[in-house]
Design a protein around this motif. Structure first.
Motif, PDB file in Angstrom:
ATOM      1  N   GLY A 190       0.806  -1.211   0.000  1.00 15.60           N
ATOM      2  CA  GLY A 190       0.000   0.000   0.000  1.00 15.60           C
ATOM      3  C   GLY A 190       0.839   1.262   0.000  1.00 15.60           C
ATOM      4  N   MET A 191       0.201   2.375  -0.306  1.00 19.77           N
ATOM      5  CA  MET A 191       0.926   3.636  -0.445  1.00 19.77           C
ATOM      6  C   MET A 191       0.255   4.761   0.331  1.00 19.77           C
ATOM      7  SD  MET A 191      -0.119   4.743  -4.340  1.00 19.77           S
ATOM      8  CE  MET A 191       0.218   3.086  -4.931  1.00 19.77           C
ATOM      9  N   LEU A 192       1.079   5.654   0.828  1.00 25.40           N
ATOM     10  CA  LEU A 192       0.630   6.925   1.388  1.00 25.40           C
ATOM     11  C   LEU A 192       0.771   7.987   0.318  1.00 25.40           C
ATOM     12  CD1 LEU A 192      -0.003   9.086   3.597  1.00 25.40           C
ATOM     13  CD2 LEU A 192       2.443   9.045   4.144  1.00 25.40           C
ATOM     14  N   VAL A 193      -0.263   8.813   0.151  1.00 18.59           N
ATOM     15  CA  VAL A 193      -0.189   9.958  -0.749  1.00 18.59           C
ATOM     16  C   VAL A 193      -0.386  11.220   0.081  1.00 18.59           C
ATOM     17  CG1 VAL A 193      -1.224  11.141  -2.720  1.00 18.59           C
ATOM     18  CG2 VAL A 193      -1.011   8.652  -2.731  1.00 18.59           C
ATOM     19  N   LEU A 194       0.617  12.083   0.057  1.00 17.03           N
ATOM     20  CA  LEU A 194       0.577  13.365   0.765  1.00 17.03           C
ATOM     21  C   LEU A 194       0.428  14.507  -0.231  1.00 17.03           C
ATOM     22  CD1 LEU A 194       3.613  13.150   3.246  1.00 17.03           C
ATOM     23  CD2 LEU A 194       1.205  12.877   3.824  1.00 17.03           C
ATOM     24  N   GLY A 195      -0.251  15.562   0.205  1.00 19.93           N
ATOM     25  CA  GLY A 195      -0.199  16.849  -0.471  1.00 19.93           C
ATOM     26  C   GLY A 195       0.159  17.886   0.574  1.00 19.93           C
ATOM     27  N   ILE A 196       1.223  18.661   0.327  1.00 24.57           N
ATOM     28  CA  ILE A 196       1.696  19.584   1.354  1.00 24.57           C
ATOM     29  C   ILE A 196       2.526  20.694   0.718  1.00 24.57           C
ATOM     30  CG2 ILE A 196       3.796  18.226   1.804  1.00 24.57           C
ATOM     31  CD1 ILE A 196       3.445  18.959   4.809  1.00 24.57           C
ATOM     32  N   GLU A 197       2.496  21.864   1.329  1.00 22.01           N
ATOM     33  CA  GLU A 197       3.332  22.968   0.869  1.00 22.01           C
ATOM     34  C   GLU A 197       4.806  22.682   1.157  1.00 22.01           C
ATOM     35  OE1 GLU A 197      -0.741  24.444   1.715  1.00 22.01           O
ATOM     36  OE2 GLU A 197       0.726  23.297   2.867  1.00 22.01           O
ATOM     37  N   ASN A 198       5.663  23.281   0.373  1.00 20.01           N
ATOM     38  CA  ASN A 198       7.107  23.187   0.555  1.00 20.01           C
ATOM     39  C   ASN A 198       7.561  24.342   1.453  1.00 20.01           C
ATOM     40  OD1 ASN A 198       9.892  22.984   0.316  1.00 20.01           O
ATOM     41  ND2 ASN A 198       9.947  23.562  -1.847  1.00 20.01           N
ATOM     42  N   ARG A 199       8.204  24.014   2.565  1.00 17.07           N
ATOM     43  CA  ARG A 199       8.699  25.080   3.451  1.00 17.07           C
ATOM     44  C   ARG A 199       9.575  26.072   2.702  1.00 17.07           C
ATOM     45  NH1 ARG A 199      13.252  26.177   6.480  1.00 17.07           N
ATOM     46  NH2 ARG A 199      14.294  24.167   6.135  1.00 17.07           N
ATOM     47  N   LEU A 200      10.345  25.576   1.732  1.00 14.82           N
ATOM     48  CA  LEU A 200      11.255  26.431   0.971  1.00 14.82           C
ATOM     49  C   LEU A 200      10.680  26.803  -0.385  1.00 14.82           C
ATOM     50  CD1 LEU A 200      14.725  24.781   1.742  1.00 14.82           C
ATOM     51  CD2 LEU A 200      13.621  26.732   2.866  1.00 14.82           C
ATOM     52  N   GLY A 201       9.357  26.770  -0.508  1.00 12.33           N
ATOM     53  CA  GLY A 201       8.750  27.224  -1.748  1.00 12.33           C
ATOM     54  C   GLY A 201       9.209  28.626  -2.098  1.00 12.33           C
ATOM     55  N   LEU A 202       9.507  28.847  -3.369  1.00 12.61           N
ATOM     56  CA  LEU A 202      10.097  30.119  -3.779  1.00 12.61           C
ATOM     57  C   LEU A 202       9.234  31.306  -3.381  1.00 12.61           C
ATOM     58  CD1 LEU A 202      12.353  31.617  -5.262  1.00 12.61           C
ATOM     59  CD2 LEU A 202      11.111  31.218  -7.409  1.00 12.61           C
ATOM     60  N   LYS A 203       7.935  31.184  -3.515  1.00  9.07           N
ATOM     61  CA  LYS A 203       7.092  32.337  -3.196  1.00  9.07           C
ATOM     62  C   LYS A 203       7.183  32.697  -1.718  1.00  9.07           C
ATOM     63  CE  LYS A 203       2.606  29.958  -2.552  1.00  9.07           C
ATOM     64  NZ  LYS A 203       1.206  29.887  -3.065  1.00  9.07           N
ATOM     65  N   ALA A 264       6.304  17.842  -8.035  1.00 15.33           N
ATOM     66  CA  ALA A 264       6.056  19.273  -7.855  1.00 15.33           C
ATOM     67  C   ALA A 264       4.649  19.597  -8.313  1.00 15.33           C
ATOM     68  CB  ALA A 264       7.067  20.096  -8.650  1.00 15.33           C
ATOM     69  N   ALA A 265       3.960  20.474  -7.575  1.00 14.00           N
ATOM     70  CA  ALA A 265       2.603  20.897  -7.928  1.00 14.00           C
ATOM     71  C   ALA A 265       2.596  22.408  -8.121  1.00 14.00           C
ATOM     72  CB  ALA A 265       1.618  20.487  -6.846  1.00 14.00           C
ATOM     73  N   PHE A 266       2.148  22.861  -9.276  1.00 18.50           N
ATOM     74  CA  PHE A 266       2.042  24.289  -9.579  1.00 18.50           C
ATOM     75  C   PHE A 266       0.587  24.611  -9.908  1.00 18.50           C
ATOM     76  CE2 PHE A 266       6.503  23.599 -10.175  1.00 18.50           C
ATOM     77  CZ  PHE A 266       7.120  24.813  -9.954  1.00 18.50           C
ATOM     78  N   PRO A 267       0.016  25.704  -9.392  1.00 14.88           N
ATOM     79  CA  PRO A 267       0.607  26.633  -8.435  1.00 14.88           C
ATOM     80  C   PRO A 267       0.661  26.089  -7.008  1.00 14.88           C
ATOM     81  CG  PRO A 267      -1.631  27.286  -8.910  1.00 14.88           C
ATOM     82  CD  PRO A 267      -1.321  26.138  -9.825  1.00 14.88           C
ATOM     83  N   ASP A 268      -0.106  25.033  -6.711  1.00 14.68           N
ATOM     84  CA  ASP A 268       0.009  24.362  -5.413  1.00 14.68           C
ATOM     85  C   ASP A 268      -0.752  23.044  -5.485  1.00 14.68           C
ATOM     86  OD1 ASP A 268      -2.704  25.019  -5.131  1.00 14.68           O
ATOM     87  OD2 ASP A 268      -2.354  26.599  -3.665  1.00 14.68           O
ATOM     88  N   TYR A 269      -0.697  22.268  -4.407  1.00  9.16           N
ATOM     89  CA  TYR A 269      -1.395  20.980  -4.402  1.00  9.16           C
ATOM     90  C   TYR A 269      -2.904  21.147  -4.285  1.00  9.16           C
ATOM     91  CZ  TYR A 269      -2.444  21.253   0.564  1.00  9.16           C
ATOM     92  OH  TYR A 269      -2.956  21.648   1.776  1.00  9.16           O
ATOM     93  N   LYS A 270      -3.369  22.298  -3.808  1.00  5.44           N
ATOM     94  CA  LYS A 270      -4.809  22.495  -3.599  1.00  5.44           C
ATOM     95  C   LYS A 270      -5.552  22.549  -4.922  1.00  5.44           C
ATOM     96  CE  LYS A 270      -3.945  25.376   0.517  1.00  5.44           C
ATOM     97  NZ  LYS A 270      -2.536  25.745   0.220  1.00  5.44           N
ATOM     98  N   LEU A 271      -5.038  23.326  -5.870  1.00  3.52           N
ATOM     99  CA  LEU A 271      -5.663  23.484  -7.184  1.00  3.52           C
ATOM    100  C   LEU A 271      -4.588  23.311  -8.256  1.00  3.52           C
ATOM    101  CD1 LEU A 271      -7.879  26.625  -6.412  1.00  3.52           C
ATOM    102  CD2 LEU A 271      -8.631  24.239  -6.494  1.00  3.52           C
TER     103      LEU A 271
END
Length: 339
Positions: A190-203, A264-271
């Motif tokens: 089985g697998m874990l799938v995470l979606g999370i912001e990057n602490r060092l995200g450029l923005k 990597a998710a652009f612009p973020d993992y939410k949308l």
């Protein structure tokens, strides 16, 4: 059937069934009274998308997008294989943005500690015709124990919050405990799938407010310094932490996972509008950044657009980082697949 124990009580949930261990604390983006009014609309027959749009599309467009946008599930396929069989646990199921689409083809347990949110998921699932593939668990994840049984466990926008409503525990230690618990409860393979912001995200490094505390220049610091700055600014304890790519990889390995894959998710993992594997040192990301315009980014705290000049600076910096072969470390968000 989904089987678990909750405070010593053995529970078996059939499709469509609900188990409740009520608690008051939990993440809310909508007052309980308003959400219960919305649920009542759905139960009277108003299509859930129409009801959500009428309430939020004009007054709260960011919330409307978070609840209703089809891009919320764009990671199914690239990160969570579409052909995955076996039950899926959706931790922190929110408004059901993931649980309901997944339930179209597989068994899903929606775990959500906020009662009115779970009520919305159930009402919308009935309208979508997927209630027969969903079970509902109103509880804190730490209050239940599962035998290893899930083909996938999804924690989208969850890891950073697991210590936020637990004043008596260290939030970062709780994050490690969370990951270890997930690892134990996955079925073999089985697998874990995470979606999370990057602490060092450029923005964030360029001054964009953090998605969780709503201010700039604190959460992007190393954890100990971030906690100190937050305490100085608010007299409170920082309880939400995100991580860099290397930090998150170490956390997952520490929790017992053996293979960790980043996207990597652009612009973020939410949308997400673009999801790119970071295998091979991020080669695919670097090629994409050098060849394509970057989707406009936004303030993740409230969804407001970032100024045009800020977007231009982001694009120029991404181009430089891609040329140097290090842009993977500065993506705004990650999806992670861990096995």
């Amino acid at each position: 059937m989904i089987r678990f124990t909750c405070q010593g009580q053995a529970v078996t949930l059939a499709p469509g069934e609900h188990f409740s261990r009520p608690r008051e604390l939990g993440f809310r983006d909508t007052p309980a009274t308003e959400l219960l009014e919305l649920v009542a609309e759905l139960e009277r027959g108003t299509p859930w998308r129409d009801a959500v749009a009428r309430r939020f599309a004009g007054a709260k467009p960011w919330l409307h997008a978070i609840v209703a946008s089809s891009t919320r599930t764009a990671f199914i396929g690239p990160v969570l294989p579409s052909e995955t069989t076996g039950p899926v646990l959706d931790i922190g199921a929110g408004w059901g943005q993931l649980a309901r689409p997944l339930a179209a083809t597989r068994r899903v347990l929606a775990l959500e500690p906020v009662a009115e949110r779970l009520a919305f998921i159930r009402a919308a699932a009935r309208q979508d015709g997927v209630d027969g593939n969903l079970s509902y668990l109103e509880a804190d994840y730490f209050e239940v124990e599962f035998a290893p049984q899930f083909a996938a466990i999804c924690a989208i926008g969850v890891l950073e919050w697991v210590g936020a409503f637990q004043a008596a525990v260290d939030p970062q230690a709780r994050q490690v405990d969370f990951l270890r618990k997930v690892r134990r409860e996955l079925a073999p393979g089985g697998m874990l799938v995470l979606g999370i912001e990057n602490r060092l995200g450029l923005k964030y490094l360029l001054g964009c407010p953090d998605d969780h505390i709503g201010v700039p220049d604190i959460a992007q610091l190393p954890a100990r310094l971030a906690a100190m700055r937050w305490q100085q600014a608010t007299q409170g304890t920082l309880r939400s932490f995100t991580y860099s790519l290397d930090e998150l990889r170490r956390l997952l390995l520490q929790a017992g996972f053996e293979r960790v894959e980043f996207f990597a998710a652009f612009p973020d993992y939410k949308l997400p509008r673009q999801i790119i594997s970071l295998a091979d040192g991020g080669a695919a990301l670097h090629a994409w950044l050098l060849a394509h315009p970057i989707p406009p980014e936004h303030n993740g705290y409230d969804g407001s657009p970032l100024p045009a000049a800020f977007q231009q600076t982001l694009a120029a910096r991404y181009h430089e980082l891609a040329t140097q072969g290090v842009a993977r470390h500065f993506a705004p968000s990650f999806f992670v697949r861990a096995t």
